[in-house]
Design a protein around this motif. Structure first.
Motif, PDB file in Angstrom:
ATOM      1  N   PHE A 156       0.836  -1.193   0.000  1.00  0.00           N
ATOM      2  CA  PHE A 156       0.000   0.000   0.000  1.00  0.00           C
ATOM      3  C   PHE A 156       0.879   1.255   0.000  1.00  0.00           C
ATOM      4  O   PHE A 156       1.968   1.256   0.594  1.00  0.00           O
ATOM      5  N   ALA A 159       1.241   7.675   2.791  1.00  0.00           N
ATOM      6  CA  ALA A 159       0.354   8.835   2.670  1.00  0.00           C
ATOM      7  C   ALA A 159       1.079  10.171   2.748  1.00  0.00           C
ATOM      8  O   ALA A 159       0.610  11.165   2.195  1.00  0.00           O
ATOM      9  N   THR A 214      -6.370   3.469   3.205  1.00  0.00           N
ATOM     10  CA  THR A 214      -5.761   4.076   2.019  1.00  0.00           C
ATOM     11  C   THR A 214      -6.765   4.939   1.277  1.00  0.00           C
ATOM     12  O   THR A 214      -6.450   6.054   0.838  1.00  0.00           O
ATOM     13  N   GLY A 219      -3.335   6.822   1.520  1.00  0.00           N
ATOM     14  CA  GLY A 219      -2.176   5.966   1.773  1.00  0.00           C
ATOM     15  C   GLY A 219      -2.109   5.617   3.250  1.00  0.00           C
ATOM     16  O   GLY A 219      -3.009   5.971   4.025  1.00  0.00           O
TER      17      GLY A 219
END
Length: 255
Positions: A156, A159, A214, A219
């Motif tokens: 993933f 962020a 996410t 994120g």
């Protein structure tokens, strides 16, 4: 060995040597050893449960001590991330403000309430796991939890533009995932159907939470890594609770 010691000393209160010259890359390379750190913790949890149960039986106080033990051994690192994540995500603010709240070192009311609820669920689930499965549950719980964290880190996006968690995400390559997965499978699968069910359900749950976070934050962050690990451990306990008390529990899970 350096990477393993780095992972061990970062994720736990177990200190073997002073590492004064660590770089961000050293922390990033340690990710592959997270499930191995979980193995060390699992062995300690299992030994502690054996000693306490042998001495006092399956008493309420023993359950409480076993719930507190992970906090003492890890310094509450993952719980801190869990509380920060809850404070930010459930603040009702826009994405950037949520990330700011999560970065704030102060804990809000949402985080405190969530932590109390989490401890209550963990205590209740562990209390009701059949005695024959207690040590198995405590052994595999930290391994699966840290594998979930590796999965979140590797698959993933991160962020923030910067942050300590970013180096973990940038250096989590194929080798990291394969080594972490191999350690997890080797030390979880031999414990039987309940452990396998906990692994599959725990990682599936972690993937769903990581996907939801996410979508909400753009994120993941270091705090959300801790939240995912913490919640996955709780799910593992709930799976063992279910296989202990649901009539025909294991047969239901495998249908």
């Amino acid at each position: 060995m350096k990477s393993f010691i780095t992972a061990l000393q970062f994720l736990t209160r177990i200190h073997l040597k002073n590492q004064m010259d660590l770089t961000a890359e050293d922390f990033g390379r340690s990710t592959k050893f997270f499930p191995l750190v979980g193995l060390i913790l699992g062995l300690i949890y299992m030994l502690a449960s054996w000693c306490l149960i042998a001495a006092f039986g399956w008493a309420n106080l023993v359950t409480t001590l076993l719930v507190i033990l992970p906090v003492l051994l890890t310094g509450g690192l993952m719980l801190d991330g869990f509380m920060d994540t809850v404070d930010g995500v459930f603040s009702g603010r826009e994405r950037e403000r949520q990330l700011e709240i999560m970065k704030d070192s102060r804990v809000g009311s949402f985080g405190v309430l969530a932590l109390v609820c989490l401890f209550l669920v963990n205590w209740s689930a562990l209390r009701d796991v059949k005695l024959v499965l207690i040590m198995t549950a405590l052994f595999v719980m930290p391994i699966i939890g840290r594998m979930a964290m590796v999965m979140a880190i590797a698959f993933f996006p991160y962020a923030r533009k910067e942050g300590m968690g970013k180096i973990f995400a940038e250096m989590a390559d194929r080798e990291t995932v394969l080594l972490a997965a191999a350690v997890t499978l080797v030390f979880v699968v031999p414990w039987g159907q309940a452990a396998i069910a906990a692994l599959l359900i725990g990682l599936g749950f972690a993937w769903l939470v990581a996907t939801w976070l996410t979508n909400k934050l753009g994120g993941l962050t270091g705090d959300t890594y801790g939240a995912i690990e913490t919640l996955t451990e709780t799910v593992v306990l709930l799976v063992f609770w279910g296989t202990s008390w649901i009539p025909g529990g294991l047969h239901i899970l495998w249908r």
